[in-house]
Design a protein around this motif. Structure first.
Motif, PDB file in Angstrom:
ATOM      1  N   ARG A  21      11.651  16.407 -24.934  1.00 52.64           N
ATOM      2  CA  ARG A  21      10.641  15.898 -23.987  1.00 52.64           C
ATOM      3  C   ARG A  21      11.239  15.772 -22.592  1.00 52.64           C
ATOM      4  O   ARG A  21      10.638  16.159 -21.602  1.00 52.64           O
ATOM      5  CB  ARG A  21      10.099  14.558 -24.481  1.00 52.64           C
ATOM      6  N   VAL A  22      12.444  15.236 -22.519  1.00 50.13           N
ATOM      7  CA  VAL A  22      13.111  15.060 -21.224  1.00 50.13           C
ATOM      8  C   VAL A  22      13.300  16.403 -20.531  1.00 50.13           C
ATOM      9  O   VAL A  22      12.960  16.567 -19.356  1.00 50.13           O
ATOM     10  CB  VAL A  22      14.453  14.316 -21.404  1.00 50.13           C
ATOM     11  N   TYR A  23      13.830  17.367 -21.255  1.00 49.66           N
ATOM     12  CA  TYR A  23      14.049  18.675 -20.645  1.00 49.66           C
ATOM     13  C   TYR A  23      12.736  19.346 -20.259  1.00 49.66           C
ATOM     14  O   TYR A  23      12.666  20.020 -19.215  1.00 49.66           O
ATOM     15  CB  TYR A  23      14.886  19.572 -21.555  1.00 49.66           C
ATOM     16  N   SER A  24      11.700  19.168 -21.040  1.00 47.20           N
ATOM     17  CA  SER A  24      10.397  19.721 -20.660  1.00 47.20           C
ATOM     18  C   SER A  24       9.895  19.093 -19.376  1.00 47.20           C
ATOM     19  O   SER A  24       9.380  19.785 -18.490  1.00 47.20           O
ATOM     20  CB  SER A  24       9.375  19.519 -21.783  1.00 47.20           C
ATOM     21  N   LEU A  25      10.047  17.791 -19.260  1.00 46.11           N
ATOM     22  CA  LEU A  25       9.643  17.107 -18.029  1.00 46.11           C
ATOM     23  C   LEU A  25      10.369  17.655 -16.811  1.00 46.11           C
ATOM     24  O   LEU A  25       9.815  17.695 -15.715  1.00 46.11           O
ATOM     25  CB  LEU A  25       9.943  15.606 -18.127  1.00 46.11           C
ATOM     26  N   LEU A  26      11.602  18.055 -17.016  1.00 43.47           N
ATOM     27  CA  LEU A  26      12.415  18.555 -15.911  1.00 43.47           C
ATOM     28  C   LEU A  26      12.260  20.056 -15.692  1.00 43.47           C
ATOM     29  O   LEU A  26      12.925  20.630 -14.831  1.00 43.47           O
ATOM     30  CB  LEU A  26      13.889  18.188 -16.154  1.00 43.47           C
ATOM     31  N   GLY A  27      11.385  20.683 -16.481  1.00 39.55           N
ATOM     32  CA  GLY A  27      11.134  22.099 -16.311  1.00 39.55           C
ATOM     33  C   GLY A  27      12.232  22.999 -16.836  1.00 39.55           C
ATOM     34  O   GLY A  27      12.366  24.144 -16.415  1.00 39.55           O
ATOM     35  N   ARG A  28      12.999  22.513 -17.797  1.00 42.21           N
ATOM     36  CA  ARG A  28      14.132  23.257 -18.348  1.00 42.21           C
ATOM     37  C   ARG A  28      13.787  23.699 -19.777  1.00 42.21           C
ATOM     38  O   ARG A  28      14.076  23.011 -20.745  1.00 42.21           O
ATOM     39  CB  ARG A  28      15.383  22.395 -18.303  1.00 42.21           C
ATOM     40  N   ALA A  29      13.178  24.869 -19.865  1.00 43.00           N
ATOM     41  CA  ALA A  29      12.630  25.352 -21.131  1.00 43.00           C
ATOM     42  C   ALA A  29      13.685  25.588 -22.202  1.00 43.00           C
ATOM     43  O   ALA A  29      13.469  25.228 -23.371  1.00 43.00           O
ATOM     44  CB  ALA A  29      11.828  26.632 -20.901  1.00 43.00           C
ATOM     45  N   GLU A  30      14.794  26.220 -21.870  1.00 40.87           N
ATOM     46  CA  GLU A  30      15.761  26.589 -22.912  1.00 40.87           C
ATOM     47  C   GLU A  30      16.340  25.382 -23.648  1.00 40.87           C
ATOM     48  O   GLU A  30      16.306  25.351 -24.885  1.00 40.87           O
ATOM     49  CB  GLU A  30      16.853  27.488 -22.345  1.00 40.87           C
ATOM     50  N   PRO A  31      16.861  24.364 -22.944  1.00 46.48           N
ATOM     51  CA  PRO A  31      17.334  23.205 -23.725  1.00 46.48           C
ATOM     52  C   PRO A  31      16.194  22.464 -24.405  1.00 46.48           C
ATOM     53  O   PRO A  31      16.376  21.907 -25.489  1.00 46.48           O
ATOM     54  CB  PRO A  31      18.060  22.326 -22.702  1.00 46.48           C
ATOM     55  N   ALA A  32      14.995  22.484 -23.815  1.00 45.55           N
ATOM     56  CA  ALA A  32      13.843  21.845 -24.470  1.00 45.55           C
ATOM     57  C   ALA A  32      13.537  22.541 -25.790  1.00 45.55           C
ATOM     58  O   ALA A  32      13.294  21.883 -26.805  1.00 45.55           O
ATOM     59  CB  ALA A  32      12.624  21.876 -23.549  1.00 45.55           C
ATOM     60  N   LEU A  33      13.555  23.871 -25.793  1.00 47.50           N
ATOM     61  CA  LEU A  33      13.323  24.626 -27.027  1.00 47.50           C
ATOM     62  C   LEU A  33      14.413  24.364 -28.053  1.00 47.50           C
ATOM     63  O   LEU A  33      14.125  24.190 -29.246  1.00 47.50           O
ATOM     64  CB  LEU A  33      13.252  26.123 -26.731  1.00 47.50           C
ATOM     65  N   ASN A  34      15.646  24.335 -27.600  1.00 49.93           N
ATOM     66  CA  ASN A  34      16.772  24.093 -28.507  1.00 49.93           C
ATOM     67  C   ASN A  34      16.602  22.767 -29.244  1.00 49.93           C
ATOM     68  O   ASN A  34      16.702  22.708 -30.478  1.00 49.93           O
ATOM     69  CB  ASN A  34      18.085  24.113 -27.715  1.00 49.93           C
ATOM     70  N   HIS A  35      16.316  21.718 -28.517  1.00 45.12           N
ATOM     71  CA  HIS A  35      16.214  20.396 -29.145  1.00 45.12           C
ATOM     72  C   HIS A  35      14.917  20.241 -29.931  1.00 45.12           C
ATOM     73  O   HIS A  35      14.897  19.558 -30.964  1.00 45.12           O
ATOM     74  CB  HIS A  35      16.418  19.297 -28.103  1.00 45.12           C
ATOM     75  N   ALA A  36      13.841  20.886 -29.493  1.00 42.28           N
ATOM     76  CA  ALA A  36      12.593  20.865 -30.276  1.00 42.28           C
ATOM     77  C   ALA A  36      12.806  21.550 -31.622  1.00 42.28           C
ATOM     78  O   ALA A  36      12.332  21.061 -32.654  1.00 42.28           O
ATOM     79  CB  ALA A  36      11.472  21.540 -29.494  1.00 42.28           C
ATOM     80  N   ASN A  37      13.523  22.659 -31.615  1.00 42.26           N
ATOM     81  CA  ASN A  37      13.818  23.354 -32.871  1.00 42.26           C
ATOM     82  C   ASN A  37      14.694  22.513 -33.787  1.00 42.26           C
ATOM     83  O   ASN A  37      14.509  22.527 -35.011  1.00 42.26           O
ATOM     84  CB  ASN A  37      14.458  24.715 -32.604  1.00 42.26           C
TER      85      ASN A  37
END
Length: 161
Positions: A70-86
């Motif tokens: 969620r934090v990375y998505s808020l910051l517009g950082r898709a790759e780490p957001a995807l990594n942690h969502a997975n």
């Protein structure tokens, strides 16, 4: 799980995990975050997950990974957001953590794909999150999950009521 010399050490890690999770949540909800707030939000989310890794359950791990995404998505950082969502999704699927957390793992993936600009995968994961929500027994939990899912396309966040 880590072996501690005293039960007090375990309680310290648990308190830090909880306090850092809540601090991250406060920053997520803060209007007009500064660059320093954004950096603190990333660091606090990772620190919370670290402490949960020492004393928590698989559910705590999944929710920690969700929060980091969620934090990375808020910051517009898709790759780490995807990594942690997975990571959150894998924990939910491999450990039967329940429909509520499974729905939020799909919500995190949908949000990360929205940040990435992949509308097809965003919509696929929105659909999976909504399917999971149908199996959430508690009405309030189901409503909160769906409220979050409904904000993915606009990359906004619902207010806790």
């Amino acid at each position: 799980m880590t072996e501690f010399k005293t039960s007090q050490e375990k309680e310290i890690h648990k308190k830090l995990a909880i306090d850092l999770f809540n601090y991250t949540w406060d920053l997520i909800e803060k209007n007009n975050r500064s660059e320093a707030d954004d950096e603190n939000m990333v660091n606090a989310a990772h620190a919370s997950r670290f402490h949960w890794g020492l004393v928590g359950t698989l559910l705590n791990f999944a929710r920690g990974e969700w929060q980091i995404s969620r934090v990375y998505s808020l910051l517009g950082r898709a790759e780490p957001a995807l990594n942690h969502a997975n990571k959150s999704l894998d924990l939910c699927l491999n450990n039967n953590l329940g429909a509520f957390d499974l729905g939020f793992a799909y919500e995190a993936l949908a949000r990360a794909y929205a940040v990435k600009g992949d509308k097809q995968k965003r919509d696929e994961n929105i659909s999976l999150a909504k399917q999971a929500a149908q199996n959430v027994q508690e009405d309030g939990d189901k409503a909160w999950l769906l409220k979050n899912v409904d904000t993915v396309a606009t990359l906004s966040l619902p207010k806790w009521e």
